[in-house]
Motif scaffolding. Structure first.
Motif, mmCIF file in Angstrom:
data_model
loop_
_atom_site.group_PDB
_atom_site.id
_atom_site.type_symbol
_atom_site.label_atom_id
_atom_site.label_comp_id
_atom_site.label_asym_id
_atom_site.label_seq_id
_atom_site.Cartn_x
_atom_site.Cartn_y
_atom_site.Cartn_z
ATOM 1 N N ARG A 163 34.674 -45.998 65.058
ATOM 2 C CA ARG A 163 33.652 -45.174 65.709
ATOM 3 C C ARG A 163 34.272 -43.987 66.449
ATOM 4 N N ILE A 164 35.426 -44.180 67.070
ATOM 5 C CA ILE A 164 36.114 -43.083 67.761
ATOM 6 C C ILE A 164 36.541 -42.014 66.750
ATOM 7 N N VAL A 165 37.112 -42.439 65.630
ATOM 8 C CA VAL A 165 37.533 -41.493 64.592
ATOM 9 C C VAL A 165 36.318 -40.716 64.084
ATOM 10 N N SER A 166 35.218 -41.399 63.829
ATOM 11 C CA SER A 166 34.002 -40.731 63.352
ATOM 12 C C SER A 166 33.509 -39.699 64.361
ATOM 13 N N ALA A 167 33.473 -40.069 65.629
ATOM 14 C CA ALA A 167 33.007 -39.152 66.667
ATOM 15 C C ALA A 167 33.936 -37.943 66.789
ATOM 16 N N GLN A 168 35.238 -38.164 66.702
ATOM 17 C CA GLN A 168 36.176 -37.045 66.805
ATOM 18 C C GLN A 168 36.025 -36.096 65.624
ATOM 19 N N LEU A 169 35.824 -36.627 64.431
ATOM 20 C CA LEU A 169 35.635 -35.759 63.264
ATOM 21 C C LEU A 169 34.333 -34.973 63.367
ATOM 22 N N ARG A 170 33.288 -35.582 63.922
ATOM 23 C CA ARG A 170 32.052 -34.832 64.172
ATOM 24 C C ARG A 170 32.316 -33.696 65.165
ATOM 25 N N TYR A 171 33.075 -33.987 66.208
ATOM 26 C CA TYR A 171 33.418 -32.972 67.211
ATOM 27 C C TYR A 171 34.179 -31.806 66.577
ATOM 28 N N TRP A 172 35.053 -32.103 65.618
ATOM 29 C CA TRP A 172 35.807 -31.071 64.923
ATOM 30 C C TRP A 172 35.011 -30.456 63.760
ATOM 31 N N HIS A 173 33.763 -30.848 63.584
ATOM 32 C CA HIS A 173 32.903 -30.352 62.501
ATOM 33 C C HIS A 173 33.475 -30.705 61.131
ATOM 34 N N LEU A 174 34.022 -31.893 61.011
ATOM 35 C CA LEU A 174 34.580 -32.384 59.751
ATOM 36 C C LEU A 174 33.809 -33.601 59.252
ATOM 37 N N ASP A 175 32.499 -33.543 59.356
ATOM 38 C CA ASP A 175 31.642 -34.657 58.955
ATOM 39 C C ASP A 175 31.906 -35.155 57.534
ATOM 40 N N PRO A 176 32.199 -34.275 56.555
ATOM 41 C CA PRO A 176 32.437 -34.777 55.197
ATOM 42 C C PRO A 176 33.650 -35.707 55.070
ATOM 43 N N LEU A 177 34.537 -35.711 56.054
ATOM 44 C CA LEU A 177 35.733 -36.555 55.993
ATOM 45 C C LEU A 177 35.543 -37.913 56.660
ATOM 46 N N ILE A 178 34.433 -38.123 57.328
ATOM 47 C CA ILE A 178 34.246 -39.329 58.135
ATOM 48 C C ILE A 178 34.373 -40.599 57.320
ATOM 49 N N ASP A 179 33.702 -40.698 56.184
ATOM 50 C CA ASP A 179 33.733 -41.939 55.406
ATOM 51 C C ASP A 179 35.143 -42.274 54.934
ATOM 52 N N ARG A 180 35.844 -41.285 54.375
ATOM 53 C CA ARG A 180 37.190 -41.557 53.874
ATOM 54 C C ARG A 180 38.176 -41.846 55.007
ATOM 55 N N ALA A 181 38.089 -41.106 56.102
ATOM 56 C CA ALA A 181 38.995 -41.363 57.232
ATOM 57 C C ALA A 181 38.721 -42.739 57.832
ATOM 58 N N SER A 182 37.451 -43.095 57.961
ATOM 59 C CA SER A 182 37.103 -44.410 58.505
ATOM 60 C C SER A 182 37.589 -45.533 57.598
ATOM 61 N N LEU A 183 37.412 -45.372 56.298
ATOM 62 C CA LEU A 183 37.897 -46.378 55.347
ATOM 63 C C LEU A 183 39.417 -46.514 55.448
ATOM 64 N N GLY A 184 40.111 -45.390 55.454
ATOM 65 C CA GLY A 184 41.571 -45.434 55.510
ATOM 66 C C GLY A 184 42.096 -46.066 56.781
#
Length: 180
Positions: free
Chosen positions: A25-46
């Motif tokens: 959840r922290i990684v997802s929130a940080q990626l949203r903050y950086w406007h990198l929403d398309p990377l959330i699923d792959r970063a969270s999985l990894g």
């Protein structure tokens, strides 16, 4: 401990199942903050796969550090632990079809741009992967856009940073109430 400079996020934790969900959840929130929403699923999985490996295999304890860093054209995600043993990527042919483990690093390799492992001092290692950030960010049209107002272009990752005018940024970075 959680730190959030403008292009770097570090989370220290015990790799326990409940903590893995919090870090996701922290990684997802940080990626949203950086406007990198398309990377959330792959970063969270990894990050889930790497933390699951720490939970399952690291000795003597499960203490680790997750770092995500926004570089010029990629996102780097790394997990540092205190176990010097290097992970082994299983041959897919050697894994039983109904096995519940053994495919994690193969998934990380498949969904990332690059990945690797390196020793960290005399008693640890860092497992990392990268995701490209150059893909255009897709956003849903707002109500104002549908009414005919001019759409503002999405800010690219290079434009996201600490405000220079002293005002608060559009979004605040995620914070955890859990000491860690």
């Amino acid at each position: 401990m959680i730190s959030y400079p403008s292009r770097h996020c570090t989370v220290e934790l015990q790799a326990l199942p409940s903590r893995i969900g919090q870090v996701r959840r922290i990684v997802s929130a940080q990626l949203r903050y950086w406007h990198l929403d398309p990377l959330i699923d792959r970063a969270s999985l990894g990050v889930t796969e790497l933390l699951s490996n720490v939970h399952r295999h690291a000795q003597p304890d499960k203490t680790c550090t997750v770092e995500i860093e926004l570089l010029l054209d990629r996102l780097m995600v790394s997990v540092r632990d205190g176990d010097p043993r290097m992970p082994v990527v299983e041959d897919p042919h050697d894994i039983a079809p109904m096995a519940t483990c053994g495919r994690g690093l193969a998934m990380v390799a498949a969904m990332s741009e690059s990945w690797g492992v390196r020793p960290d001092g005399e008693s640890g290692k860092v497992v990392w992967f990268t995701l490209p950030t150059s893909a255009p960010v897709m956003t849903a049209p707002s109500l104002r856009t549908r009414r005919g107002a001019q759409e503002k272009p999405a800010r690219r990752f290079a434009e996201v940073g600490a405000p220079t005018d002293g005002l608060r940024p559009d979004h605040a970075p995620a914070r955890s109430a859990v000491a860690g």
